[in-house]
Motif scaffolding. Structure first.
Motif, short mmCIF file in Angstrom:
data_model
loop_
_atom_site.label_atom_id
_atom_site.label_comp_id
_atom_site.label_asym_id
_atom_site.label_seq_id
_atom_site.Cartn_x
_atom_site.Cartn_y
_atom_site.Cartn_z
N VAL A 51 46.25 -18.94 -24.75
CA VAL A 51 45.16 -19.71 -25.36
C VAL A 51 43.90 -19.55 -24.52
CG1 VAL A 51 44.38 -22.02 -26.00
CG2 VAL A 51 46.74 -21.36 -26.40
N SER A 52 44.05 -19.65 -23.22
CA SER A 52 42.91 -19.52 -22.32
C SER A 52 42.26 -18.14 -22.44
CB SER A 52 43.35 -19.77 -20.88
OG SER A 52 42.25 -19.76 -20.03
N THR A 53 43.08 -17.10 -22.53
CA THR A 53 42.56 -15.74 -22.67
C THR A 53 41.83 -15.57 -24.00
OG1 THR A 53 44.37 -14.92 -21.32
CG2 THR A 53 43.21 -13.30 -22.67
N SER A 54 42.44 -16.03 -25.09
CA SER A 54 41.77 -15.89 -26.39
C SER A 54 40.54 -16.78 -26.48
CB SER A 54 42.75 -16.18 -27.53
OG SER A 54 43.24 -17.49 -27.45
N PHE A 55 40.57 -17.94 -25.81
CA PHE A 55 39.40 -18.81 -25.78
C PHE A 55 38.24 -18.12 -25.07
CE2 PHE A 55 36.76 -22.14 -23.88
CZ PHE A 55 36.46 -22.91 -24.99
N MET A 56 38.53 -17.46 -23.96
CA MET A 56 37.47 -16.75 -23.23
C MET A 56 36.97 -15.55 -24.03
SD MET A 56 36.64 -18.46 -20.65
CE MET A 56 35.56 -17.30 -19.85
N ILE A 86 43.09 -24.97 -33.25
CA ILE A 86 42.14 -24.09 -32.57
C ILE A 86 42.70 -22.70 -32.29
CG2 ILE A 86 42.66 -24.81 -30.20
CD1 ILE A 86 39.49 -24.66 -29.87
N GLU A 87 43.99 -22.58 -32.00
CA GLU A 87 44.57 -21.26 -31.75
C GLU A 87 44.42 -20.35 -32.97
OE1 GLU A 87 48.33 -20.97 -29.38
OE2 GLU A 87 48.34 -23.13 -29.75
N ARG A 88 44.75 -20.89 -34.14
CA ARG A 88 44.64 -20.13 -35.39
C ARG A 88 43.18 -19.81 -35.69
NH1 ARG A 88 47.48 -23.46 -39.31
NH2 ARG A 88 45.69 -24.76 -38.99
N ASP A 89 42.29 -20.79 -35.46
CA ASP A 89 40.87 -20.59 -35.72
C ASP A 89 40.28 -19.52 -34.81
OD1 ASP A 89 41.15 -22.61 -37.56
OD2 ASP A 89 40.16 -24.14 -36.33
N VAL A 94 38.02 -14.12 -33.97
CA VAL A 94 38.09 -12.83 -33.27
C VAL A 94 38.34 -11.70 -34.27
CG1 VAL A 94 39.45 -11.47 -31.63
CG2 VAL A 94 38.76 -13.79 -31.05
N GLN A 95 39.18 -11.96 -35.27
CA GLN A 95 39.47 -10.94 -36.30
C GLN A 95 38.21 -10.60 -37.09
OE1 GLN A 95 42.31 -9.34 -36.44
NE2 GLN A 95 41.53 -8.04 -38.06
N ILE A 96 37.42 -11.61 -37.43
CA ILE A 96 36.16 -11.37 -38.15
C ILE A 96 35.23 -10.52 -37.30
CG2 ILE A 96 34.06 -12.50 -39.03
CD1 ILE A 96 35.91 -14.87 -39.87
N ILE A 112 31.38 -15.81 -40.73
CA ILE A 112 32.38 -16.86 -40.54
C ILE A 112 32.23 -17.84 -41.70
CG2 ILE A 112 33.19 -18.74 -39.05
CD1 ILE A 112 32.08 -17.19 -36.66
N PRO A 113 33.31 -18.08 -42.46
CA PRO A 113 33.18 -18.97 -43.62
C PRO A 113 32.93 -20.42 -43.21
CG PRO A 113 35.47 -18.29 -43.30
CD PRO A 113 34.65 -17.54 -42.30
N GLU A 114 32.19 -21.12 -44.06
CA GLU A 114 31.93 -22.55 -43.83
C GLU A 114 33.26 -23.29 -43.81
OE1 GLU A 114 29.07 -24.13 -43.19
OE2 GLU A 114 27.97 -22.24 -43.30
N GLY A 115 33.29 -24.40 -43.11
CA GLY A 115 34.51 -25.20 -43.04
C GLY A 115 35.07 -25.21 -41.63
N ASN A 116 36.39 -25.18 -41.54
CA ASN A 116 37.06 -25.34 -40.25
C ASN A 116 36.72 -24.23 -39.26
OD1 ASN A 116 38.75 -26.97 -38.70
ND2 ASN A 116 40.45 -25.55 -38.98
N LEU A 117 36.64 -22.98 -39.72
CA LEU A 117 36.33 -21.87 -38.81
C LEU A 117 34.92 -21.99 -38.23
CD1 LEU A 117 37.84 -18.63 -40.36
CD2 LEU A 117 38.64 -19.94 -38.42
N LYS A 118 33.96 -22.29 -39.08
CA LYS A 118 32.58 -22.43 -38.62
C LYS A 118 32.48 -23.63 -37.67
CE LYS A 118 29.34 -20.60 -40.55
NZ LYS A 118 28.39 -19.50 -40.51
N ASP A 119 33.18 -24.73 -38.01
CA ASP A 119 33.17 -25.92 -37.15
C ASP A 119 33.76 -25.61 -35.78
OD1 ASP A 119 32.03 -27.30 -39.24
OD2 ASP A 119 33.90 -28.28 -39.85
#
Length: 183
Positions: A51-56, A86-89, A94-96, A112-119
């Motif tokens: 999680v820390s690596t993907s967060f960075m 947050i992990e899924r988001d 990153v995929q986008i 990035i689509p509006e909603g949870n991902l943008k938030d």
């Protein structure tokens, strides 16, 4: 002859706590805590390494600044507690960015689509700039001197502090005042 022991304790044996029992039970408790697989990384104050690596990774895509990995690990752990998805988001963001071959936020943020991902993306950006991951009076501060909102003007703006000579300057001598007008 008196056979009573002066240190005799009248409590039943099962309630008798000796130094040896205390030390053994303390050692077992500490060993159990350290070896328990149920202890999560959040309890210890850091996020799981992946999680820390993907967060960075997502942070470096969203923010074009040099980011502190220690602060990032603590932020990731806190955000993981607050935002359960947050992990899924992060993976989706990153995929986008990878689909667009993006190196900076301007190249993919509009996708990035509006909603949870943008938030989630905005929450990560906000956390790095403000130094906190939630907006409340009890929020934990992760970055004070290194909060990004102070970086563009750090040479001309004083970070708010009670220390006279600046952040963490409790022992430094205050600079002398310049020519003060006399009235």
């Amino acid at each position: 002859m008196d056979t009573t022991d002066p240190s005799r304790d009248d409590c039943p044996e099962e309630f008798n706590l000796t130094r040896r029992k205390l030390m053994v039970s303390g050692a077992l408790f500490v060993g159990g805590v350290l070896l328990s697989p149920e202890i999560s990384a959040q309890t210890l104050g850091t996020a799981a390494p992946e999680v820390s690596t993907s967060f960075m990774e997502v942070s470096s895509l969203l923010i074009d600044h040099r980011l502190d990995p220690e602060v990032g690990a603590r932020m990731a752990a806190a955000m993981l507690r607050i935002y359960p998805t947050i992990e899924r988001d992060i993976s989706a963001i990153v995929q986008i960015a990878k689909q667009k071959n993006a190196k900076v936020v301007e190249e993919f943020f509009a996708d990035i689509p509006e909603g949870n991902l943008k938030d989630t993306a905005l929450a990560i950006i906000s956390a790095w700039y403000t130094g906190v991951v939630e907006n409340s009076s009890t929020a934990e501060v992760f970055a004070f001197e290194t909060a990004l909102m102070y970086q563009p003007t750090h040479d001309v703006m004083t970070i708010p502090t009670y220390a006279i000579s600046g952040p963490n300057g409790w022992n430094a001598e205050a600079p002398p005042l310049g020519n003060m007008p006399t009235f």
